[in-house]
Motif scaffolding. Structure first.
Motif, PDB file in Angstrom:
ATOM      1  N   THR A  76     -17.146  29.556  -2.147  1.00 66.48           N
ATOM      2  CA  THR A  76     -17.247  30.984  -1.865  1.00 66.48           C
ATOM      3  C   THR A  76     -15.857  31.602  -1.744  1.00 66.48           C
ATOM      4  OG1 THR A  76     -19.301  30.584  -0.647  1.00 66.48           O
ATOM      5  CG2 THR A  76     -18.202  32.678  -0.253  1.00 66.48           C
ATOM      6  N   SER A  77     -15.678  32.754  -2.356  1.00 69.93           N
ATOM      7  CA  SER A  77     -14.412  33.479  -2.217  1.00 69.93           C
ATOM      8  C   SER A  77     -14.505  34.446  -1.039  1.00 69.93           C
ATOM      9  CB  SER A  77     -14.098  34.263  -3.493  1.00 69.93           C
ATOM     10  OG  SER A  77     -14.965  35.379  -3.616  1.00 69.93           O
ATOM     11  N   GLY A  79     -13.863  37.541  -1.199  1.00 67.61           N
ATOM     12  CA  GLY A  79     -14.538  38.731  -1.723  1.00 67.61           C
ATOM     13  C   GLY A  79     -16.050  38.601  -1.686  1.00 67.61           C
ATOM     14  N   ASP A  80     -16.563  37.453  -2.139  1.00 70.88           N
ATOM     15  CA  ASP A  80     -18.017  37.222  -2.105  1.00 70.88           C
ATOM     16  C   ASP A  80     -18.535  37.209  -0.672  1.00 70.88           C
ATOM     17  OD1 ASP A  80     -18.152  37.060  -4.869  1.00 70.88           O
ATOM     18  OD2 ASP A  80     -18.054  34.864  -4.896  1.00 70.88           O
ATOM     19  N   GLU A  83     -18.608  40.805   0.691  1.00 69.33           N
ATOM     20  CA  GLU A  83     -19.713  41.556   0.098  1.00 69.33           C
ATOM     21  C   GLU A  83     -21.070  41.049   0.589  1.00 69.33           C
ATOM     22  OE1 GLU A  83     -18.922  41.740  -4.173  1.00 69.33           O
ATOM     23  OE2 GLU A  83     -18.067  43.737  -3.831  1.00 69.33           O
ATOM     24  N   ASN A 117     -10.447  47.842  -8.064  1.00 70.29           N
ATOM     25  CA  ASN A 117     -10.628  46.631  -8.863  1.00 70.29           C
ATOM     26  C   ASN A 117      -9.588  45.572  -8.530  1.00 70.29           C
ATOM     27  OD1 ASN A 117     -12.885  47.682 -10.122  1.00 70.29           O
ATOM     28  ND2 ASN A 117     -11.762  48.379 -11.919  1.00 70.29           N
ATOM     29  N   LYS A 120     -10.583  44.025  -5.195  1.00 69.91           N
ATOM     30  CA  LYS A 120     -11.688  43.097  -5.385  1.00 69.91           C
ATOM     31  C   LYS A 120     -11.213  41.803  -6.047  1.00 69.91           C
ATOM     32  CE  LYS A 120     -15.718  44.812  -6.628  1.00 69.91           C
ATOM     33  NZ  LYS A 120     -16.774  45.609  -7.263  1.00 69.91           N
ATOM     34  N   TYR A 121     -10.319  41.920  -7.021  1.00 70.79           N
ATOM     35  CA  TYR A 121      -9.783  40.733  -7.692  1.00 70.79           C
ATOM     36  C   TYR A 121      -8.989  39.874  -6.705  1.00 70.79           C
ATOM     37  CZ  TYR A 121      -7.060  37.711 -10.697  1.00 70.79           C
ATOM     38  OH  TYR A 121      -6.482  36.602 -11.268  1.00 70.79           O
ATOM     39  N   LEU A 123      -9.271  39.699  -3.420  1.00 68.52           N
ATOM     40  CA  LEU A 123     -10.178  39.060  -2.467  1.00 68.52           C
ATOM     41  C   LEU A 123     -10.989  37.942  -3.121  1.00 68.52           C
ATOM     42  CD1 LEU A 123     -11.460  42.162  -0.459  1.00 68.52           C
ATOM     43  CD2 LEU A 123      -9.762  40.464   0.258  1.00 68.52           C
ATOM     44  N   SER A 124     -11.327  38.122  -4.386  1.00 69.70           N
ATOM     45  CA  SER A 124     -12.114  37.091  -5.072  1.00 69.70           C
ATOM     46  C   SER A 124     -11.273  35.871  -5.432  1.00 69.70           C
ATOM     47  CB  SER A 124     -12.791  37.660  -6.317  1.00 69.70           C
ATOM     48  OG  SER A 124     -11.832  37.928  -7.314  1.00 69.70           O
ATOM     49  N   SER A 125      -9.962  36.006  -5.379  1.00 71.04           N
ATOM     50  CA  SER A 125      -9.105  34.864  -5.717  1.00 71.04           C
ATOM     51  C   SER A 125      -8.732  34.017  -4.496  1.00 71.04           C
ATOM     52  CB  SER A 125      -7.833  35.361  -6.418  1.00 71.04           C
ATOM     53  OG  SER A 125      -7.029  36.094  -5.520  1.00 71.04           O
TER      54      SER A 125
END
Length: 133
Positions: A76-77, A79-80, A83, A117, A120-121, A123-125
């Motif tokens: 899990t990132s 970002g995920d 969210e 964007n 979000k990128y 946080l997802s990394s």
């Protein structure tokens, strides 16, 4: 001001605490964690119940009951995770809603979309395992 919500803050504190103590197999109650970190018990308990529903934690009933962390965080990132607790990430309301009153005349939509964007990128990394270890 751009900052994480109390719900996310409390959830990260809980996950890090439980991850640090998972080797000994102990479970911790919301009351114990609340006392350790001086967090409001009612809000913390609700957050922990939500983490159970999302399968980040497992709860145990009884005299030796409490919460333990699940291994779900490995894939899990951040970002995920954010969210899953709070819904879509959006810097401004028009990132989340279709009914923007000024959309036709908005002169910042394009740059704000890029910033959103990029956030979000970023946080997802970040893997959750980096946050809780």
């Amino acid at each position: 001001m751009l900052k994480i919500t109390k719900k996310i803050e409390y959830a990260l504190i809980v996950l890090r605490h439980l991850n640090e103590h998972k080797e000994n197999g102990a479970s911790y109650s919301a009351k114990e964690i609340s006392s350790l970190y001086y967090l409001p018990l009612e809000n913390l308990a609700k957050t922990m119940q939500n983490l159970v529903k999302l399968n980040y934690l497992t709860s145990f009933k009884g005299s030796k009951g409490g919460y333990r962390i699940n291994e779900k965080l490995d894939d899990t990132s951040l970002g995920d995770f954010v969210e899953s607790l709070e819904g879509p990430i959006g810097l401004v309301d028009c990132m989340l809603e279709k009914n923007c009153l000024v959309e036709e005349n908005c002169n910042i939509k394009s740059p704000i979309i890029r910033v959103n964007n990029n956030l979000k990128y970023a946080l997802s990394s970040i893997p959750m395992s980096d946050i809780v270890k």
